[in-house]
Design a protein around this motif. Structure first.
Motif, PDB file in Angstrom:
ATOM      1  N   LYS A 215       0.761  -1.147  -0.079  1.00  0.00           N
ATOM      2  CA  LYS A 215      -0.095  -0.163   0.054  1.00  0.00           C
ATOM      3  C   LYS A 215       0.829   1.262  -0.067  1.00  0.00           C
ATOM      4  CE  LYS A 215      -3.505  -2.316   2.786  1.00  0.00           C
ATOM      5  NZ  LYS A 215      -4.514  -2.424   4.065  1.00  0.00           N
ATOM      6  N   SER A 216       2.048   1.130  -0.137  1.00  0.00           N
ATOM      7  CA  SER A 216       3.065   2.143   0.142  1.00  0.00           C
ATOM      8  C   SER A 216       3.153   3.109  -1.212  1.00  0.00           C
ATOM      9  CB  SER A 216       4.458   1.715   0.397  1.00  0.00           C
ATOM     10  OG  SER A 216       5.029   1.138  -0.730  1.00  0.00           O
ATOM     11  N   GLU A 217       3.464   4.329  -0.991  1.00  0.00           N
ATOM     12  CA  GLU A 217       3.708   5.278  -2.077  1.00  0.00           C
ATOM     13  C   GLU A 217       4.910   4.641  -3.067  1.00  0.00           C
ATOM     14  OE1 GLU A 217       4.621   9.123  -0.822  1.00  0.00           O
ATOM     15  OE2 GLU A 217       2.400   9.547   0.119  1.00  0.00           O
ATOM     16  N   ASP A 218       5.848   4.037  -2.491  1.00  0.00           N
ATOM     17  CA  ASP A 218       6.843   3.247  -3.151  1.00  0.00           C
ATOM     18  C   ASP A 218       6.063   2.369  -4.285  1.00  0.00           C
ATOM     19  OD1 ASP A 218       9.030   4.989  -2.099  1.00  0.00           O
ATOM     20  OD2 ASP A 218       9.435   3.265  -0.680  1.00  0.00           O
ATOM     21  N   ALA A 219       5.591   1.578  -3.873  1.00  0.00           N
ATOM     22  CA  ALA A 219       4.842   0.708  -4.971  1.00  0.00           C
ATOM     23  C   ALA A 219       4.084   1.311  -5.924  1.00  0.00           C
ATOM     24  CB  ALA A 219       3.790  -0.063  -4.170  1.00  0.00           C
ATOM     25  N   GLU A 220       3.143   2.513  -5.462  1.00  0.00           N
ATOM     26  CA  GLU A 220       2.421   3.248  -6.641  1.00  0.00           C
ATOM     27  C   GLU A 220       3.353   3.970  -7.548  1.00  0.00           C
ATOM     28  OE1 GLU A 220      -1.037   4.406  -8.334  1.00  0.00           O
ATOM     29  OE2 GLU A 220      -0.638   2.946  -6.357  1.00  0.00           O
ATOM     30  N   ARG A 221       4.722   4.272  -7.158  1.00  0.00           N
ATOM     31  CA  ARG A 221       5.500   4.944  -8.000  1.00  0.00           C
ATOM     32  C   ARG A 221       6.221   3.986  -8.826  1.00  0.00           C
ATOM     33  NH1 ARG A 221       6.710   8.468  -3.677  1.00  0.00           N
ATOM     34  NH2 ARG A 221       8.327   7.066  -2.939  1.00  0.00           N
ATOM     35  N   ALA A 222       6.519   2.830  -8.615  1.00  0.00           N
ATOM     36  CA  ALA A 222       6.954   1.823  -9.383  1.00  0.00           C
ATOM     37  C   ALA A 222       6.251   1.296 -10.324  1.00  0.00           C
ATOM     38  CB  ALA A 222       7.532   0.492  -8.361  1.00  0.00           C
ATOM     39  N   LEU A 223       4.752   0.969  -9.929  1.00  0.00           N
ATOM     40  CA  LEU A 223       3.664   0.749 -10.974  1.00  0.00           C
ATOM     41  C   LEU A 223       3.605   1.772 -12.094  1.00  0.00           C
ATOM     42  CD1 LEU A 223       1.714  -1.234 -11.919  1.00  0.00           C
ATOM     43  CD2 LEU A 223       0.134  -0.122 -10.004  1.00  0.00           C
ATOM     44  N   LYS A 224       3.452   2.990 -11.510  1.00  0.00           N
ATOM     45  CA  LYS A 224       3.278   4.230 -12.401  1.00  0.00           C
ATOM     46  C   LYS A 224       4.732   4.358 -13.402  1.00  0.00           C
ATOM     47  CE  LYS A 224       1.156   8.044 -13.886  1.00  0.00           C
ATOM     48  NZ  LYS A 224      -0.182   7.744 -14.350  1.00  0.00           N
ATOM     49  N   LYS A 225       5.702   4.008 -13.190  1.00  0.00           N
ATOM     50  CA  LYS A 225       7.017   3.947 -13.807  1.00  0.00           C
ATOM     51  C   LYS A 225       6.964   3.010 -14.943  1.00  0.00           C
ATOM     52  CE  LYS A 225      11.912   3.317 -13.727  1.00  0.00           C
ATOM     53  NZ  LYS A 225      13.270   3.269 -12.769  1.00  0.00           N
ATOM     54  N   ASP A 226       6.288   1.645 -14.504  1.00  0.00           N
ATOM     55  CA  ASP A 226       6.303   0.735 -15.396  1.00  0.00           C
ATOM     56  C   ASP A 226       5.185   0.886 -16.487  1.00  0.00           C
ATOM     57  OD1 ASP A 226       8.347  -0.685 -14.432  1.00  0.00           O
ATOM     58  OD2 ASP A 226       7.026  -2.314 -13.581  1.00  0.00           O
ATOM     59  N   GLN A 227       4.059   1.566 -16.149  1.00  0.00           N
ATOM     60  CA  GLN A 227       2.873   1.780 -16.977  1.00  0.00           C
ATOM     61  C   GLN A 227       3.322   3.115 -17.789  1.00  0.00           C
ATOM     62  OE1 GLN A 227       0.375   2.753 -13.924  1.00  0.00           O
ATOM     63  NE2 GLN A 227      -1.135   1.048 -14.343  1.00  0.00           N
ATOM     64  N   THR A 228       3.933   3.859 -17.456  1.00  0.00           N
ATOM     65  CA  THR A 228       4.446   5.122 -18.258  1.00  0.00           C
ATOM     66  C   THR A 228       5.303   4.591 -19.330  1.00  0.00           C
ATOM     67  OG1 THR A 228       4.112   6.623 -16.394  1.00  0.00           O
ATOM     68  CG2 THR A 228       5.500   7.497 -18.322  1.00  0.00           C
ATOM     69  N   GLU A 229       6.280   3.720 -18.940  1.00  0.00           N
ATOM     70  CA  GLU A 229       7.091   3.405 -19.970  1.00  0.00           C
ATOM     71  C   GLU A 229       6.405   2.595 -21.031  1.00  0.00           C
ATOM     72  OE1 GLU A 229      10.853   1.239 -18.662  1.00  0.00           O
ATOM     73  OE2 GLU A 229      10.038  -0.480 -19.799  1.00  0.00           O
ATOM     74  N   GLY A 230       5.559   1.771 -20.792  1.00  0.00           N
ATOM     75  CA  GLY A 230       4.711   0.953 -21.811  1.00  0.00           C
ATOM     76  C   GLY A 230       3.953   1.815 -22.526  1.00  0.00           C
ATOM     77  N   TYR A 231       3.155   2.891 -22.004  1.00  0.00           N
ATOM     78  CA  TYR A 231       2.411   3.631 -22.824  1.00  0.00           C
ATOM     79  C   TYR A 231       3.103   4.659 -23.809  1.00  0.00           C
ATOM     80  CZ  TYR A 231      -1.676   2.617 -19.844  1.00  0.00           C
ATOM     81  OH  TYR A 231      -2.837   2.002 -19.536  1.00  0.00           O
ATOM     82  N   GLN A 232       4.333   5.126 -23.129  1.00  0.00           N
ATOM     83  CA  GLN A 232       5.189   5.823 -24.205  1.00  0.00           C
ATOM     84  C   GLN A 232       5.723   4.895 -25.348  1.00  0.00           C
ATOM     85  OE1 GLN A 232       8.155   7.166 -21.478  1.00  0.00           O
ATOM     86  NE2 GLN A 232       7.231   8.990 -21.049  1.00  0.00           N
ATOM     87  N   LEU A 233       6.002   3.535 -25.070  1.00  0.00           N
ATOM     88  CA  LEU A 233       6.266   2.746 -26.370  1.00  0.00           C
ATOM     89  C   LEU A 233       5.056   2.507 -27.211  1.00  0.00           C
ATOM     90  CD1 LEU A 233       8.423   0.408 -24.392  1.00  0.00           C
ATOM     91  CD2 LEU A 233       9.313   2.169 -25.958  1.00  0.00           C
ATOM     92  N   GLY A 234       3.788   2.702 -26.626  1.00  0.00           N
ATOM     93  CA  GLY A 234       2.591   2.585 -27.543  1.00  0.00           C
ATOM     94  C   GLY A 234       2.153   0.955 -27.416  1.00  0.00           C
TER      95      GLY A 234
END
Length: 295
Positions: free
Chosen positions: A194-213
């Motif tokens: 439930k931590s903010e670190d987990a949220e940031r890690a998930l967001k980082k992966d999602q953003t990378e994927g979306y940027q690639l298409g």
């Protein structure tokens, strides 16, 4: 004298490359979707990896640049398996409610680990790319939390042991799976999930994927080249072999280039060393005498 490209032209060129990368991955994703549909009808999917001739240097550079952007090669990355300096990196974008992601984990990944990871050829890096909502995001945070105790892959494999959706990924169910996966400190697991670190890690992966298409799961990059969908094991094996061969060829070329530069430098050095006996050497020898005469 050639005129250097203006900042505007450089930005336009970069934009064109990014657009091409997105187009390549979008095509791969479309192939993957078609393959998944064919699997549902009992047909054999076509390979997403190209068996054709190698791309021209510009296209190869595009894939190399994409690999550099996406292959993190971080020390101690709990979401990665394989040597940090492995010549080939497979990056997987996946969702824990994705049945075909589970198929890849159960049917294909073990063979890749045994044949390529254990041999030092391949490194696999997992990205939590959630596309099915809150339940998927909760499972993704749980896998990240397990990774904080060195049990990411254990929980990852447990989550994919069978298709789990909705209530099967409720917090209490994830805690049970974490415990059976060997996670010792359950209180820490709950807090990390439930931590903010987990949220940031998930967001980082999602953003990378979306940027690639990336538009669907699973999607893969093998040294920057897209492979979409849970393709047959032989497709991944061939793509990894091809990537390893290209990496070896590039390494040989780089070594040759370094050797050529060193040889040229040594040759120039030999010329420099011979100069003291010539005109420059005489000037240096006569220098102090000339100085003394002047004084």
């Amino acid at each position: 004298m050639p005129v250097s490209a203006s900042p505007t032209r450089k930005l336009a060129a970069i934009g064109a490359v990014i657009a091409l990368v997105v187009a390549v991955i979008a095509i791969g994703v479309a192939v993957g979707k078609s393959a998944e549909d064919d699997r549902g009808r009992g047909n054999t999917p076509e390979a997403a990896a190209s068996d054709g001739p190698e791309e021209d240097p510009a296209q190869q550079k595009m894939f190399d640049d994409l690999a550099k952007r996406t292959s993190r090669r971080e020390d101690g990355d709990p979401l990665a398996v394989g040597r940090k300096d492995a010549p080939v990196v497979l990056v997987e974008y996946a969702d824990y409610q994705c049945s075909f992601c589970g198929r890849f984990t159960r049917e294909t990944q073990p063979g890749l680990i045994k044949k390529f990871v254990d041999a030092g050829t391949l490194r696999i890096e997992f990205r939590n790319f959630t596309v099915f909502g809150a339940d998927s995001e909760r499972a993704a945070r749980a896998s990240w939390a397990a990774g904080q105790q060195g049990k990411f892959w254990q929980l990852h494999d447990e989550l994919y042991a069978k298709t789990r959706k909705g209530k099967a990924l409720a917090e209490d169910k994830l805690v049970e799976l974490a415990r059976s996966s060997g996670v010792d400190d359950i209180d820490k697991f709950r807090a990390d999930m439930k931590s903010e670190d987990a949220e940031r890690a998930l967001k980082k992966d999602q953003t990378e994927g979306y940027q690639l298409g990336v538009q669907s799961t699973p999607s893969f990059l093998i040294n920057g080249r897209p492979v979409a969908g849970a393709q047959p094991a032989e497709v991944f094996a061939q793509a990894i072999k091809d990537a390893a061969a290209r990496a070896d060829k590039k390494g040989t070329a780089d070594k040759k280039g370094t050797a050529d530069k060193k040889g040229t430098a040594d040759k120039n050095g030999a010329t420099d060393k011979s100069e003291p006996s010539g005109k420059n050497g005489s000037a240096a020898k006569d220098g102090p005498a000339a100085k003394g005469t002047g004084e």
